[in-house]
Scaffold this motif. Structure first.
Motif, PDB file in Angstrom:
ATOM      1  N   GLY A 196      31.592  43.272 -26.251  1.00 36.82           N
ATOM      2  CA  GLY A 196      31.695  44.684 -26.590  1.00 36.82           C
ATOM      3  C   GLY A 196      30.338  45.334 -26.782  1.00 36.82           C
ATOM      4  O   GLY A 196      30.101  46.454 -26.309  1.00 36.82           O
ATOM      5  N   LEU A 197      29.427  44.651 -27.479  1.00 38.38           N
ATOM      6  CA  LEU A 197      28.081  45.194 -27.679  1.00 38.38           C
ATOM      7  C   LEU A 197      27.349  45.365 -26.362  1.00 38.38           C
ATOM      8  O   LEU A 197      26.682  46.388 -26.124  1.00 38.38           O
ATOM      9  CB  LEU A 197      27.282  44.273 -28.603  1.00 38.38           C
ATOM     10  N   LEU A 198      27.461  44.366 -25.488  1.00 43.39           N
ATOM     11  CA  LEU A 198      26.778  44.438 -24.197  1.00 43.39           C
ATOM     12  C   LEU A 198      27.306  45.604 -23.371  1.00 43.39           C
ATOM     13  O   LEU A 198      26.522  46.379 -22.799  1.00 43.39           O
ATOM     14  CB  LEU A 198      26.955  43.119 -23.448  1.00 43.39           C
ATOM     15  N   LEU A 199      28.617  45.753 -23.320  1.00 44.84           N
ATOM     16  CA  LEU A 199      29.203  46.860 -22.558  1.00 44.84           C
ATOM     17  C   LEU A 199      28.813  48.207 -23.146  1.00 44.84           C
ATOM     18  O   LEU A 199      28.567  49.174 -22.422  1.00 44.84           O
ATOM     19  CB  LEU A 199      30.726  46.714 -22.528  1.00 44.84           C
ATOM     20  N   MET A 200      28.740  48.276 -24.471  1.00 44.90           N
ATOM     21  CA  MET A 200      28.386  49.534 -25.126  1.00 44.90           C
ATOM     22  C   MET A 200      26.934  49.901 -24.846  1.00 44.90           C
ATOM     23  O   MET A 200      26.626  51.056 -24.513  1.00 44.90           O
ATOM     24  CB  MET A 200      28.617  49.418 -26.636  1.00 44.90           C
ATOM     25  N   VAL A 201      26.034  48.919 -24.947  1.00 40.69           N
ATOM     26  CA  VAL A 201      24.609  49.204 -24.780  1.00 40.69           C
ATOM     27  C   VAL A 201      24.270  49.598 -23.347  1.00 40.69           C
ATOM     28  O   VAL A 201      23.409  50.456 -23.117  1.00 40.69           O
ATOM     29  CB  VAL A 201      23.768  47.985 -25.226  1.00 40.69           C
ATOM     30  N   THR A 204      19.521  38.211 -24.591  1.00 43.76           N
ATOM     31  CA  THR A 204      18.882  38.534 -25.870  1.00 43.76           C
ATOM     32  C   THR A 204      19.922  38.723 -26.964  1.00 43.76           C
ATOM     33  O   THR A 204      19.785  38.188 -28.078  1.00 43.76           O
ATOM     34  CB  THR A 204      18.020  39.797 -25.728  1.00 43.76           C
ATOM     35  N   LEU A 205      20.992  39.477 -26.652  1.00 41.02           N
ATOM     36  CA  LEU A 205      22.057  39.680 -27.635  1.00 41.02           C
ATOM     37  C   LEU A 205      22.751  38.363 -27.979  1.00 41.02           C
ATOM     38  O   LEU A 205      23.080  38.118 -29.143  1.00 41.02           O
ATOM     39  CB  LEU A 205      23.079  40.683 -27.093  1.00 41.02           C
ATOM     40  N   TYR A 206      22.982  37.540 -26.983  1.00 42.66           N
ATOM     41  CA  TYR A 206      23.648  36.240 -27.187  1.00 42.66           C
ATOM     42  C   TYR A 206      22.885  35.394 -28.207  1.00 42.66           C
ATOM     43  O   TYR A 206      23.478  34.804 -29.120  1.00 42.66           O
ATOM     44  CB  TYR A 206      23.770  35.540 -25.842  1.00 42.66           C
ATOM     45  N   LEU A 207      21.577  35.325 -28.067  1.00 48.24           N
ATOM     46  CA  LEU A 207      20.772  34.494 -28.960  1.00 48.24           C
ATOM     47  C   LEU A 207      20.583  35.145 -30.325  1.00 48.24           C
ATOM     48  O   LEU A 207      20.798  34.517 -31.368  1.00 48.24           O
ATOM     49  CB  LEU A 207      19.408  34.219 -28.319  1.00 48.24           C
TER      50      LEU A 207
END
Length: 370
Positions: free
Chosen positions: A158-163, A304-307
C-alpha cells in the motif's frame, strides 16, 4: 560500489556481531549463536557483492518467476512447514541443515513484482491483478498463521502504491475490499491468533503503567520481553556495559530483540549508530529512486521501503511504542533467511545506484558539451 550504502551495511553487520555476542553472554542463554550469525553475515555480504555486479533489469525479468516461486513455497509451507507451536514458518531443505522461510522471500518478491508490473505502464493503469496477487500471498501467510508478516506485506504494498502515485480512489476501493474480506473470515481464524492477542495485551499493560502493579511472578510472555528490554536499555547508560558484562535474561535477544543487546554492550551511542545506519540507507535509497525513471525508480523505492519499514517496526516494538510484531531487524537480527534477503535487496540497490549516477554523469556531460 556505492560507498554510503556499503558503509551503512558494514556498520549494521558489525553491530549485529556485537549484539549476538552479547546475547551469548546473557544470563540463562541456552546455546551460542555467534558462529551461526557470522556465517549468515558472510553469506549476506557475498550475495550483496554478487547481485551488485548484475544489471538491475534482470530483477524485473525475474520478478514474476520469483513471485510464483514464493507462492508455491507458501503453499508448500502449509503442508510440510514447521515452526513454534502451531505455526508453520520454515521448510527443511533435503540433505542440508538449511531451511527456507517462504514469507521472507515473499516480502522481496512482492516488491519485484510490483516494480515489474509498472514497467511501461502509467500509475493510473488498472491494478486489480497485482492487488489480487499480493492479497493471495498475504493471505497464505496469515493462515500459516502469521498475521504480522501478512499485514506487513499489505502495508508495504500500500505504501509503495501510494508513494508512486496510484490514484486515491483505487487505493480506497482496494482498502475497503480488503477490510470486507478480513471481516468475513475473522470468525474463522481469529482463534488462531492467540499470540497476537497476548502481544497486544502485554503492550497495552506496559504503556498504561499497570505493569508496576503486577508481581514479578505474574509478568510472563510478551510483557516480560517488553519490560526486560526497557530495563536493559535504561541501565545500559551512554557507553554500555561491554560484551563481557552479563546481560539480564531477554528471550529472542539474538533475533527480534537484538537492539536491546546492542545497547547493553555499546550503550545509547550504539543505539544511535543503528539509527544512523538506517537513516543513511533511507536517504540514499530515496536519492537513488529520484535519479531513476519508470520501473527502476519504483524498484529502488520499494527496496528502500522494504528494508527501512521492517527496521522501523522492529525498533518501535523493542522500545515499546507498538506491540511486538515479530519483524526482524534487517542485517542485524540473526535469522538467516532475513539476512540473505536483505543481502539481495542491498545488492540490487547497489546496482540501481550505479545505474542512477551513471545516467546523471552522462546527462551532465551532455549539458557541458552543448
Amino acid at each position: 560500489m556505492d560507498s554510503i550504502l556499503l558503509l551503512a551495511q558494514l556498520l549494521l553487520f558489525a553491530l549485529s556481531a556485537l549484539g549476538v555476542a552479547t546475547s551469548d553472554w546473557m544470563r540463562g542463554a541456552q546455546e551460542p549463536h555467534t558462529l551461526e550469525n557470522l556465517r549468515n553475515i558472510v553469506l549476506s555480504l557475498a550475495l550483496m557483492l554478487l547481485v551488485s555486479r548484475l544489471r538491475p533489469q534482470w530483477a524485473l525479468w525475474a520478478a514474476r518467476p520469483a513471485f510464483l516461486l514464493s507462492l508455491g513455497l507458501l503453499l508448500a509451507n502449509l503442508v510440510v512447514g514447521f515452526g513454534p507451536g502451531s505455526e508453520k514458518r520454515f521448510i527443511d531443505l533435503p540433505f542440508t541443515s538449511f531451511n527456507i522461510q517462504a514469507s521472507e522471500l515473499a516480502k522481496l518478491a512482492v516488491v519485484l513484482y510490483l516494480a515489474a508490473f509498472f514497467h511501461n505502464k502509467p500509475t493510473d493503469y488498472p491494478i486489480i491483478g497485482p492487488i489480487v496477487a499480493v492479497s493471495l500471498a498475504a493471505g497464505l501467510i496469515v493462515v500459516s498463521p502469521d498475521l504480522d508478516t501478512g499485514l506487513f506485506i499489505l502495508i508495504l504494498s500500500g505504501l509503495l502504491l501510494m508513494v508512486i502515485g496510484v490514484p486515491w480512489r483505487r487505493l480506497a476501493a482496494i482498502t475497503l475490499t480488503a477490510c470486507i474480506l478480513a471481516l468475513s473470515v475473522s470468525g474463522l481464524y481469529l482463534h488462531r491468533f492467540e499470540k497476537v492477542r497476548d502481544r497486544f495485551e502485554g503492550w497495552s499493560t506496559y504503556v498504561s503503567g499497570r505493569v508496576n502493579e503486577l508481581s514479578p511472578e505474574v509478568i510472563r510472555g510478551p510483557l516480560y520481553q517488553i519490560t526486560q528490554a526497557h530495563k536493559i536499555i535504561v541501565n545500559a547508560g551512554l557507553f554500555g556495559q561491554g560484551v563481557g558484562a552479563r546481560m539480564p535474561n531477554l528471550p529472542e535477544s539474538h533475533n527480534d530483540f537484538v537492539l536491546a543487546a546492542i545497547i547493553w554492550s555499546g550503550g545509547w551511542l550504539a543505539g544511535f549508530m543503528v539509527l544512523l545506519a538506517w537513516w543513511l540507507i533511507l536517504a540514499r535509497g530515496l536519492q537513488i529512486a529520484a535519479n531513476l525513471e519508470g520501473a527502476s525508480s519504483v524498484l529502488a523505492l520499494g527496496l528502500t521501503l522494504y528494508l527501512v519499514l521492517q527496521a522501523a517496526l522492529n525498533i518501535a516494538a523493542v522500545i515499546g511504542t507498538i506491540p511486538i510484531g515479530g519483524s526482524p531487524l534487517p542485517m542485524v537480527s540473526m535469522g538467516g533467511n532475513s539476512m540473505l534477503m536483505a543481502g539481495i535487496a542491498m545488492g540490487l540497490l547497489q546496482a540501481l545506484s550505479r545505474e542512477a549516477f551513471t545516467q546523471t554523469s552522462k546527462a551532465r556531460g551532455q549539458e557541458v558539451t552543448s
